[in-house]
Design an enzyme around this catalytic site. Structure first.
Site, PDB file in Angstrom:
ATOM      1  N   GLU A 120      10.584  -4.694   4.454  1.00 34.32           N
ATOM      2  CA  GLU A 120      10.645  -6.115   4.084  1.00 34.32           C
ATOM      3  C   GLU A 120      10.291  -6.303   2.607  1.00 34.32           C
ATOM      4  O   GLU A 120      10.995  -6.988   1.861  1.00 34.32           O
ATOM      5  CB  GLU A 120       9.662  -6.944   4.928  1.00 34.32           C
ATOM      6  CG  GLU A 120      10.009  -7.049   6.388  1.00 34.32           C
ATOM      7  CD  GLU A 120       9.334  -5.964   7.227  1.00 34.32           C
ATOM      8  OE1 GLU A 120       9.099  -4.847   6.698  1.00 34.32           O
ATOM      9  OE2 GLU A 120       9.059  -6.240   8.409  1.00 34.32           O
ATOM     10  N   LYS A 157       0.843  -1.206   0.000  1.00 31.23           N
ATOM     11  CA  LYS A 157       0.000   0.000   0.000  1.00 31.23           C
ATOM     12  C   LYS A 157       0.876   1.254   0.000  1.00 31.23           C
ATOM     13  O   LYS A 157       0.701   2.153  -0.798  1.00 31.23           O
ATOM     14  CB  LYS A 157      -0.912  -0.037   1.231  1.00 31.23           C
ATOM     15  CG  LYS A 157      -1.836   1.134   1.368  1.00 31.23           C
ATOM     16  CD  LYS A 157      -2.789   0.926   2.532  1.00 31.23           C
ATOM     17  CE  LYS A 157      -3.505   2.214   2.870  1.00 31.23           C
ATOM     18  NZ  LYS A 157      -4.436   2.074   3.985  1.00 31.23           N
ATOM     19  N   GLU A 199      -4.726  -7.175  15.204  1.00 29.32           N
ATOM     20  CA  GLU A 199      -4.210  -5.863  14.822  1.00 29.32           C
ATOM     21  C   GLU A 199      -5.323  -4.817  14.948  1.00 29.32           C
ATOM     22  O   GLU A 199      -5.069  -3.648  15.199  1.00 29.32           O
ATOM     23  CB  GLU A 199      -3.662  -5.915  13.386  1.00 29.32           C
ATOM     24  CG  GLU A 199      -2.639  -4.833  13.100  1.00 29.32           C
ATOM     25  CD  GLU A 199      -1.909  -5.056  11.790  1.00 29.32           C
ATOM     26  OE1 GLU A 199      -0.904  -5.779  11.791  1.00 29.32           O
ATOM     27  OE2 GLU A 199      -2.356  -4.524  10.760  1.00 29.32           O
ATOM     28  N   LYS A 240       8.408  -0.726  12.641  1.00 25.30           N
ATOM     29  CA  LYS A 240       9.080  -0.208  11.447  1.00 25.30           C
ATOM     30  C   LYS A 240      10.172   0.792  11.847  1.00 25.30           C
ATOM     31  O   LYS A 240      11.261   0.796  11.305  1.00 25.30           O
ATOM     32  CB  LYS A 240       8.064   0.419  10.487  1.00 25.30           C
ATOM     33  CG  LYS A 240       7.074  -0.608   9.883  1.00 25.30           C
ATOM     34  CD  LYS A 240       6.106  -0.026   8.834  1.00 25.30           C
ATOM     35  CE  LYS A 240       5.145  -1.084   8.292  1.00 25.30           C
ATOM     36  NZ  LYS A 240       4.197  -0.645   7.288  1.00 25.30           N
ATOM     37  N   GLY A 245      -4.850  -2.043   5.364  1.00 25.87           N
ATOM     38  CA  GLY A 245      -4.057  -3.180   4.888  1.00 25.87           C
ATOM     39  C   GLY A 245      -4.730  -4.520   5.123  1.00 25.87           C
ATOM     40  O   GLY A 245      -4.878  -5.338   4.215  1.00 25.87           O
ATOM     41  N   ARG A 246      -5.187  -4.737   6.355  1.00 26.91           N
ATOM     42  CA  ARG A 246      -5.770  -6.056   6.685  1.00 26.91           C
ATOM     43  C   ARG A 246      -7.176  -6.233   6.128  1.00 26.91           C
ATOM     44  O   ARG A 246      -7.791  -7.281   6.326  1.00 26.91           O
ATOM     45  CB  ARG A 246      -5.724  -6.287   8.202  1.00 26.91           C
ATOM     46  CG  ARG A 246      -6.369  -5.196   9.026  1.00 26.91           C
ATOM     47  CD  ARG A 246      -5.984  -5.314  10.493  1.00 26.91           C
ATOM     48  NE  ARG A 246      -6.409  -4.174  11.297  1.00 26.91           N
ATOM     49  CZ  ARG A 246      -5.757  -3.021  11.400  1.00 26.91           C
ATOM     50  NH1 ARG A 246      -4.645  -2.834  10.727  1.00 26.91           N
ATOM     51  NH2 ARG A 246      -6.203  -2.051  12.180  1.00 26.91           N
ATOM     52  N   HIS A 279      -4.887 -33.429  17.716  1.00 27.39           N
ATOM     53  CA  HIS A 279      -3.739 -34.250  18.116  1.00 27.39           C
ATOM     54  C   HIS A 279      -2.628 -33.391  18.703  1.00 27.39           C
ATOM     55  O   HIS A 279      -1.486 -33.846  18.815  1.00 27.39           O
ATOM     56  CB  HIS A 279      -3.226 -35.045  16.915  1.00 27.39           C
ATOM     57  CG  HIS A 279      -4.267 -35.986  16.389  1.00 27.39           C
ATOM     58  ND1 HIS A 279      -4.339 -37.298  16.787  1.00 27.39           N
ATOM     59  CD2 HIS A 279      -5.313 -35.763  15.554  1.00 27.39           C
ATOM     60  CE1 HIS A 279      -5.376 -37.861  16.181  1.00 27.39           C
ATOM     61  NE2 HIS A 279      -5.983 -36.952  15.443  1.00 27.39           N
TER      62      HIS A 279
HETATM   63  C1  G6Q Z   1      -2.457  -3.856   8.057  1.00 27.00           C
HETATM   64  C2  G6Q Z   1      -1.217  -3.260   8.487  1.00 27.00           C
HETATM   65  C3  G6Q Z   1       0.023  -3.954   8.011  1.00 27.00           C
HETATM   66  C4  G6Q Z   1       0.370  -3.682   6.554  1.00 27.00           C
HETATM   67  C5  G6Q Z   1       1.807  -4.117   6.314  1.00 27.00           C
HETATM   68  C6  G6Q Z   1       2.239  -3.899   4.893  1.00 27.00           C
HETATM   69  O1  G6Q Z   1      -3.545  -3.440   8.325  1.00 27.00           O
HETATM   70  O2  G6Q Z   1      -1.201  -1.915   8.189  1.00 27.00           O
HETATM   71  O3  G6Q Z   1      -0.058  -5.345   8.190  1.00 27.00           O
HETATM   72  O4  G6Q Z   1      -0.507  -4.336   5.692  1.00 27.00           O
HETATM   73  O5  G6Q Z   1       2.653  -3.427   7.191  1.00 27.00           O
HETATM   74  O6  G6Q Z   1       2.125  -2.561   4.539  1.00 27.00           O
HETATM   75  P1  G6Q Z   1       2.257  -2.120   3.030  1.00 27.00           P
HETATM   76  O7  G6Q Z   1       1.137  -2.715   2.263  1.00 27.00           O
HETATM   77  O8  G6Q Z   1       2.198  -0.618   3.060  1.00 27.00           O
HETATM   78  O9  G6Q Z   1       3.578  -2.628   2.540  1.00 27.00           O
END
Ligand code: G6Q
Length: 546
Positions: A212, A206, A353, A512, A267-268, A384
């Site tokens: 990463e 996003k 989150e 971050k 994001g989620r 199990h």
């Molecule tokens: C989700 C969070 C987090 C995010 C990641 C990746 O709600 O904000 O999990 O999706 O940190 O972020 P980017 O999509 O910006 O790389």
């Protein structure tokens, strides 16, 4: 509303809890033969049986009164209308708009957004068709047969979970990889296994600033160039999903191959947006649209149904009942479907989150528990492993059991065995096994009385362990869409009851920032100001590396 814990419905629940907390579900079922009829509800192709909970009709009335006090319905309307309910980031929360059908309208800040949503979706759909039909070719002219999604958190967990869940719909001549971990071992394994000439990398971020993802993306680009491709070939093998066009262009991806979305998609909550590009590629646009339509049905169910028949509201209230009155801190997700094996991990992020917060919207600290720990594994594997603790441990743990009535792979007796286990577990967690039954069983096996006395306590199950059962006819794209949206709205309702912001994630942002300082120190081998543990560990790394 006054402070939640001072409100009349909350206090009523507190005293009600004292009255009912010792009731055993076993007795409640005996006393009321219509318990299933009273405490089950169907909508959007899902059946929720919540009769195996420590509730009476009075409990539910008191929980619904709490939902009325908080005015969950009005909060829902504000979200669907695009009000900036994510106050700490000053954003609307409009993942539901991504599932609105073509032709519908939603005006936010004077702009009609549903048409924009469909314009972007059409852009993604056209690209997807070209790849799936082999019209989109790599730099050597060969069609794409491998997709690598590089993303993390919300840009990974949702697409990965759905691609796995909908495997039976996957285009067979395409293979998929998801790279999230910055540990070089993750991308290295994928680079090693793919043919660059037929691989498409989706850089899903996003913000397009996530360390990463960008580190993995750069390594993928380097490996691509080292494989014999030239800079100009990047456009055919790298596409981006992002809200940040400048950063995408700077990375070297052709902005025509960028699929955008908006800051009002968290994001989620983003698998419904362009972040779901890998899903579209896997199952095709039609199935992706079916998933959107299942989610939209659930949006309507949530928005239009009275609390008493509203699946997300009921699930949310039950979570509040246990979390805040029985002090339950852990909730298990048990999908009895191998295709849903990443569903618990996906829900971990969605729930933890969103509702892992201790400060209310007004900045004051809560004086009650909020989101629980979410965990789980597909059944029957969990049986199990950790089910022991659910049956006989000292903590009360609640669980959602999820299963399709029909299997995508009806081989022999597999599915009947799976369903038998599915049903047996919730029954056993509810009824338990009293001492008298254990003793009778041992006597029948002619065990001597001395041994019975020593063995029996270990074999007693107190039961009274609550579960929700969620069933669908089949795990189809539509049913999956409804299931995911059901959990999104459950999380929303709980956030509103607890008065927290379910849509920010400052804890993620902290991670971050912290890593940035330590990265500098690892690279320069100069230790800054830290606690003695961090200093000791850094020094240890330097010694071993040297
Ligand atoms: C989700 C969070 C987090 C995010 C990641 C990746 O709600 O904000 O999990 O999706 O940190 O972020 P980017 O999509 O910006 O790389």
């Amino acid at each position: 509303m006054s402070n939640l814990s001072d409100s009349a419905p909350w206090k009523a629940l507190q005293s009600h809890h004292e009255e009912v907390c010792d009731l055993h579900m076993r007795d409640l079922f005996v006393d009321d033969p219509d318990r299933f009829g009273k405490f089950s509800v169907s909508a959007c192709g899902l059946l929720l049986d919540y009769s195996k909970n420590r509730i009476t009709t009075d409990t539910m009335s008191k929980l619904f009164a709490l939902a009325r006090e908080v005015d969950v319905a009005t909060h829902g309307k504000s979200m669907f209308a695009g009000e900036r309910i994510n106050t700490t980031e000053d954003r609307s929360v409009l993942h539901a708009a991504l599932r609105m059908p073509k032709g519908s309208e939603l005006h936010v800040d004077g702009e009609e957004i549903v048409e924009q949503v469909h314009k972007v979706a059409d852009h993604a759909a056209a690209f997807v068709n070209r790849v799936r039909n082999k019209e989109w070719t790599g730099y050597t002219g060969k069609p794409i047969n491998t997709i690598v999604n590089i993303g993390i958190g919300g840009s990974d967990l949702g697409p990965l979970m759905v691609c796995e869940a909908l495997k039976p719909w996957q285009q067979k001549d395409l293979s998929f990889h998801f790279v999230s971990n910055v540990d070089g071992s993750h991308i290295a394994q994928v680079i090693e296994s793919v043919d660059m000439a037929t691989t498409l990398f989706i850089i899903a971020s996003k913000t397009f600033t996530t360390q990463e993802t960008l580190t993995n993306a750069r390594s993928a680009r380097d490996a691509f160039l080292q494989s014999g491709a030239a800079e100009k070939d990047i456009a055919k093998h790298f596409v981006a999903v992002s809200t940040n066009a400048d950063a995408v262009a700077e990375f070297g991806i052709d902005v025509d191959n960028m699929f955008r979305f908006w800051d009002w998609v968290g994001g989620r909550y983003s698998l419904w947006s362009s972040i779901g590009l890998s899903i579209r590629l896997s199952v095709g646009n039609e199935n992706f649209d079916a998933m959107l339509s299942g989610a939209h049905q659930m949006d309507r169910h949530f928005a239009e149904t009275d609390y008493e028949n509203n699946i997300p509201v009921i699930l949310a209230l039950l979570g509040v009942w246990y979390g805040n009155f029985f002090n339950v801190r852990s909730h298990v997700i048990e999908p009895y479907d191998q295709y849903l094996h990443r569903f618990p991990a996906y829900l971990q992020q969605l729930d933890m989150e969103s509702n892992g917060k201790r400060v209310k919207m007004n900045g004051t600290v809560v004086d009650y528990a909020t989101g629980p720990v979410i965990w789980g594994e597909p059944g029957t594997n969990g049986q199990h492993a950790f089910f022991q603790l659910m049956h006989q441990g000292t903590d009360l743990i609640t669980a959602d059991f999820i299963a399709p009535v029909k299997s995508q792979n009806p081989i022999g007796e597999h599915h009947s065995i799976l369903l038998a286990n599915f049903l047996a577990q919730t029954e056993a967690l509810m009824t338990g096994k009293p001492q008298s039954d254990v003793e009778a069983e041992l006597r029948e096996r002619s065990v001597d009385e001395k041994q019975i006395a020593s063995l029996a306590p270990h074999k007693v199950f107190e039961g009274n362990r609550p579960t929700n059962t969620i069933m669908m006819d089949e795990l189809t794209p539509t049913a999956l869409g409804s299931l995911i949206a059901m959990y999104e709205h459950k999380v929303f309702v709980q956030g509103k009851i607890w008065g927290i912001n379910s849509f920010d994630q400052w804890g993620v942002e902290l991670g971050k920032q912290l890593a940035a300082t330590l990265l500098g120190e690892l690279q320069s081998q100069k230790i800054g100001e830290h606690d003695s543990s961090t200093i000791g560990l850094l020094a240890h790394c330097f010694r071993v590396r040297a």
